[in-house]
Scaffold this motif. Structure first.
Motif, PDB file in Angstrom:
ATOM      1  N   GLU A 126       8.261  16.813   6.681  1.00  0.00           N
ATOM      2  CA  GLU A 126       8.816  15.671   5.947  1.00  0.00           C
ATOM      3  C   GLU A 126       8.964  14.507   6.903  1.00  0.00           C
ATOM      4  OE1 GLU A 126      13.150  16.190   5.009  1.00  0.00           O
ATOM      5  OE2 GLU A 126      13.033  17.951   6.318  1.00  0.00           O
ATOM      6  N   VAL A 127       9.091  13.282   6.370  1.00  0.00           N
ATOM      7  CA  VAL A 127       9.420  12.175   7.262  1.00  0.00           C
ATOM      8  C   VAL A 127      10.908  12.268   7.600  1.00  0.00           C
ATOM      9  CG1 VAL A 127       7.583  10.625   6.439  1.00  0.00           C
ATOM     10  CG2 VAL A 127       9.852  10.548   5.375  1.00  0.00           C
ATOM     11  N   ILE A 128      11.295  11.598   8.665  1.00  0.00           N
ATOM     12  CA  ILE A 128      12.701  11.665   9.091  1.00  0.00           C
ATOM     13  C   ILE A 128      13.593  11.200   7.941  1.00  0.00           C
ATOM     14  CG2 ILE A 128      14.408  10.739  10.710  1.00  0.00           C
ATOM     15  CD1 ILE A 128      12.201  10.528  12.794  1.00  0.00           C
ATOM     16  N   PRO A 129      14.511  12.067   7.486  1.00  0.00           N
ATOM     17  CA  PRO A 129      15.328  11.697   6.330  1.00  0.00           C
ATOM     18  C   PRO A 129      16.296  10.549   6.655  1.00  0.00           C
ATOM     19  CG  PRO A 129      16.017  13.830   7.223  1.00  0.00           C
ATOM     20  CD  PRO A 129      14.797  13.416   7.978  1.00  0.00           C
ATOM     21  N   LYS A 130      16.647   9.789   5.606  1.00  0.00           N
ATOM     22  CA  LYS A 130      17.483   8.579   5.735  1.00  0.00           C
ATOM     23  C   LYS A 130      18.687   8.780   6.648  1.00  0.00           C
ATOM     24  CE  LYS A 130      16.703   5.716   1.666  1.00  0.00           C
ATOM     25  NZ  LYS A 130      15.953   6.662   0.766  1.00  0.00           N
ATOM     26  N   GLU A 131      19.422   9.887   6.431  1.00  0.00           N
ATOM     27  CA  GLU A 131      20.699  10.075   7.133  1.00  0.00           C
ATOM     28  C   GLU A 131      20.532  10.251   8.645  1.00  0.00           C
ATOM     29  OE1 GLU A 131      19.306  11.984   4.778  1.00  0.00           O
ATOM     30  OE2 GLU A 131      19.922  14.093   4.904  1.00  0.00           O
ATOM     31  N   LEU A 132      19.290  10.394   9.114  1.00  0.00           N
ATOM     32  CA  LEU A 132      19.057  10.602  10.559  1.00  0.00           C
ATOM     33  C   LEU A 132      18.436   9.378  11.237  1.00  0.00           C
ATOM     34  CD1 LEU A 132      19.746  13.525   9.994  1.00  0.00           C
ATOM     35  CD2 LEU A 132      17.607  14.232  11.061  1.00  0.00           C
ATOM     36  N   ARG A 133      18.108   8.365  10.448  1.00  0.00           N
ATOM     37  CA  ARG A 133      17.262   7.292  10.982  1.00  0.00           C
ATOM     38  C   ARG A 133      17.960   6.375  11.984  1.00  0.00           C
ATOM     39  NH1 ARG A 133      14.021   6.033   5.330  1.00  0.00           N
ATOM     40  NH2 ARG A 133      13.089   8.113   5.228  1.00  0.00           N
ATOM     41  N   SER A 134      19.303   6.435  12.022  1.00  0.00           N
ATOM     42  CA  SER A 134      19.997   5.571  12.976  1.00  0.00           C
ATOM     43  C   SER A 134      20.527   6.369  14.164  1.00  0.00           C
ATOM     44  CB  SER A 134      21.142   4.835  12.274  1.00  0.00           C
ATOM     45  OG  SER A 134      22.013   5.784  11.693  1.00  0.00           O
ATOM     46  N   HIS A 135      20.175   7.644  14.247  1.00  0.00           N
ATOM     47  CA  HIS A 135      20.637   8.475  15.369  1.00  0.00           C
ATOM     48  C   HIS A 135      19.941   8.020  16.660  1.00  0.00           C
ATOM     49  CE1 HIS A 135      21.230  12.017  17.919  1.00  0.00           C
ATOM     50  NE2 HIS A 135      22.246  12.332  17.131  1.00  0.00           N
ATOM     51  N   PRO A 136      20.713   7.931  17.773  1.00  0.00           N
ATOM     52  CA  PRO A 136      20.128   7.449  19.028  1.00  0.00           C
ATOM     53  C   PRO A 136      18.827   8.160  19.438  1.00  0.00           C
ATOM     54  CG  PRO A 136      22.493   7.750  19.280  1.00  0.00           C
ATOM     55  CD  PRO A 136      22.148   8.241  17.908  1.00  0.00           C
ATOM     56  N   SER A 137      18.754   9.484  19.289  1.00  0.00           N
ATOM     57  CA  SER A 137      17.555  10.219  19.727  1.00  0.00           C
ATOM     58  C   SER A 137      16.354   9.861  18.839  1.00  0.00           C
ATOM     59  CB  SER A 137      17.809  11.731  19.717  1.00  0.00           C
ATOM     60  OG  SER A 137      17.747  12.245  18.402  1.00  0.00           O
ATOM     61  N   VAL A 138      16.627   9.585  17.567  1.00  0.00           N
ATOM     62  CA  VAL A 138      15.563   9.185  16.645  1.00  0.00           C
ATOM     63  C   VAL A 138      15.080   7.781  16.987  1.00  0.00           C
ATOM     64  CG1 VAL A 138      15.059   8.582  14.236  1.00  0.00           C
ATOM     65  CG2 VAL A 138      16.275  10.713  14.776  1.00  0.00           C
ATOM     66  N   LEU A 139      16.038   6.890  17.266  1.00  0.00           N
ATOM     67  CA  LEU A 139      15.668   5.506  17.586  1.00  0.00           C
ATOM     68  C   LEU A 139      14.848   5.427  18.863  1.00  0.00           C
ATOM     69  CD1 LEU A 139      18.967   3.665  16.564  1.00  0.00           C
ATOM     70  CD2 LEU A 139      16.746   3.584  15.399  1.00  0.00           C
ATOM     71  N   SER A 140      15.220   6.238  19.861  1.00  0.00           N
ATOM     72  CA  SER A 140      14.466   6.153  21.124  1.00  0.00           C
ATOM     73  C   SER A 140      13.069   6.739  20.942  1.00  0.00           C
ATOM     74  CB  SER A 140      15.230   6.837  22.267  1.00  0.00           C
ATOM     75  OG  SER A 140      15.068   8.234  22.223  1.00  0.00           O
ATOM     76  N   HIS A 141      12.943   7.817  20.135  1.00  0.00           N
ATOM     77  CA  HIS A 141      11.621   8.373  19.833  1.00  0.00           C
ATOM     78  C   HIS A 141      10.789   7.364  19.042  1.00  0.00           C
ATOM     79  CE1 HIS A 141       8.904  11.304  17.540  1.00  0.00           C
ATOM     80  NE2 HIS A 141       8.497  11.332  18.782  1.00  0.00           N
ATOM     81  N   SER A 142      11.442   6.651  18.135  1.00  0.00           N
ATOM     82  CA  SER A 142      10.774   5.636  17.325  1.00  0.00           C
ATOM     83  C   SER A 142      10.225   4.516  18.201  1.00  0.00           C
ATOM     84  CB  SER A 142      11.786   5.092  16.298  1.00  0.00           C
ATOM     85  OG  SER A 142      11.374   3.842  15.815  1.00  0.00           O
ATOM     86  N   ARG A 143      10.994   4.106  19.200  1.00  0.00           N
ATOM     87  CA  ARG A 143      10.517   3.064  20.126  1.00  0.00           C
ATOM     88  C   ARG A 143       9.309   3.571  20.911  1.00  0.00           C
ATOM     89  NH1 ARG A 143      16.018   1.656  20.508  1.00  0.00           N
ATOM     90  NH2 ARG A 143      16.324   3.238  22.114  1.00  0.00           N
ATOM     91  N   ARG A 144       9.404   4.811  21.418  1.00  0.00           N
ATOM     92  CA  ARG A 144       8.277   5.372  22.189  1.00  0.00           C
ATOM     93  C   ARG A 144       7.008   5.442  21.352  1.00  0.00           C
ATOM     94  NH1 ARG A 144      11.736   9.304  23.775  1.00  0.00           N
ATOM     95  NH2 ARG A 144      10.649  10.960  22.695  1.00  0.00           N
ATOM     96  N   ARG A 145       7.159   5.825  20.075  1.00  0.00           N
ATOM     97  CA  ARG A 145       5.984   5.968  19.216  1.00  0.00           C
ATOM     98  C   ARG A 145       5.508   4.634  18.643  1.00  0.00           C
ATOM     99  NH1 ARG A 145       4.659  10.174  16.221  1.00  0.00           N
ATOM    100  NH2 ARG A 145       2.913   8.785  15.840  1.00  0.00           N
TER     101      ARG A 145
END
Lengths: 244, 244
Positions: A16-35
């Protein structure tokens, strides 16, 4: 001799894509920047989002796209599929169904597979134009089964009634439109609503086996039961008698 | 009933560090910067080093560590391995042998597997202290077979004599110390020196099957031939009669 097409459904798959409730988590944001992609367009992956997944509903069943990847490689590369005798669907935990054309050649590399899945969730189909090899729709497992109309649905689960695989596969080959459900998740059992859609739930080993192992084995045993190896061998010997 | 341990050898596997002649190629250097490791400590991977591999000797057989990864997941997760009836080795194209302890739980994530292989090639063993789960040595396939001392060596290859898998596996179960070679590479045949080490070369399908599919199938068919599914089922029914 039975030559019915087998329908394989990876059920409740951890894709699944990253669910809404996780999209502002620091580890998700840093992975998002890397990708270089927003979280809403990234595939949830425990290898990268473990910290964010701690409080996720049934998190232990989610974020394992590698399970779908390896299982699909086993399914699509099988002689059964090459003979046009296998139909493959991926039903996901979050209520999508992916339809996969039998001629699809998936990327072997994991990161490329993830890129393809991200494209699929974004565009709804791959490739974007021409005949789709993969398409994704919002659809429940129940609705998928209403489309496929199997005459018999076997769910394989370690929580099922213990038997051996040849006996389980006999139920499939004795059916006109057989379908088999394999759990596309790492741990735990099928949800009750999935179990209710199956005619039988059988366990083929006392221990939990990986989804890709179950996929590979059920396809091979089905091939064996319908005499496919012998038929392919016979055809080969007739076509190239000089090579033998 | 046969309960001999099966030795599985992934032969000529497409797993190696980036060879010397490629280490100054621009695509390798840029990948090296991204990974933050010198090229000599990176695993060769066609997904990243395709451009550099164009003039590599027998390049079509190399740079596919995913083949070893998925095949090992199939082997180590099998009931045969869990019963202590499987020994697994990876022989590489560049003349190394990796010995894998049966209790090893490999990373499911591809990038983590690559990291583990890089550590293995660098340190010679993983984990660095205590009982090694994986160790790597410079060793030819011939030397490995001299250590293992199989009574019969079966090589599975699409260039072999056509047969069916159950018949091929009969040769294994009829031997006291059976070994099976599966090619750990994407295309082409075994080298002549490998063929010469085998007692027989058999083909189990007219088309080339992926290494992980062959691995999964030969292990399952071996389990089936030695009656392992029934034995595991019987044990389960005796242990938890109330659950059935």
């Amino acid at each position: 001799m039975c030559v019915n097409v087998l329908t394989l459904i990876m059920a409740e798959s951890a894709l699944e894509v990253i669910p809404k409730e996780l999209r502002s988590h620091p580890s998700v944001l840093s992975h998002s920047r890397r990708r270089g992609k927003p979280p809403s367009r990234l595939i949830l992956d425990r290898s990268y989002h473990h910290a964010a997944m701690k409080r996720l509903d049934r998190g232990w069943k989610r974020g394992r796209p590698d399970i779908v990847h390896i299982s699909l490689l086993e399914a699509l590369g099988s002689p059964l599929n090459r003979e046009g005798l296998l139909r493959v669907f991926v039903h996901t935990f979050d209520g999508h169904v992916i339809t996969i054309a039998s001629e699809t050649r998936l990327p072997r590399n994991y990161m490329r597979f993830i890129g393809l899945m991200e494209q699929l969730f974004e565009l709804g189909r791959v490739p974007p134009s021409g005949k789709p090899l993969l398409k994704i729709e919002r659809k429940s497992l129940k609705m998928l089964l209403e489309d496929v109309k199997p005459s018999y649905v076997l769910a394989l689960s370690s929580a099922g009634k213990p038997t051996t695989l040849p006996k389980a596969v006999l139920r499939l080959t004795n059916s006109e439109r057989p379908a088999v459900l394999v759990g596309g998740f790492p741990a735990g059992d099928f949800e009750e609503e999935t179990v209710e859609l199956a005619d039988e739930v059988l366990s083929i080993d006392p221990e939990t086996l990986e989804a890709w192992t179950v996929t590979s084995r059920v396809i091979y045993e089905y091939e064996r039961a319908i005499g496919l190896p012998e038929r392919r061998l016979k055809r080969q010997l007739e076509e190239k008698p000089s090579k033998v």
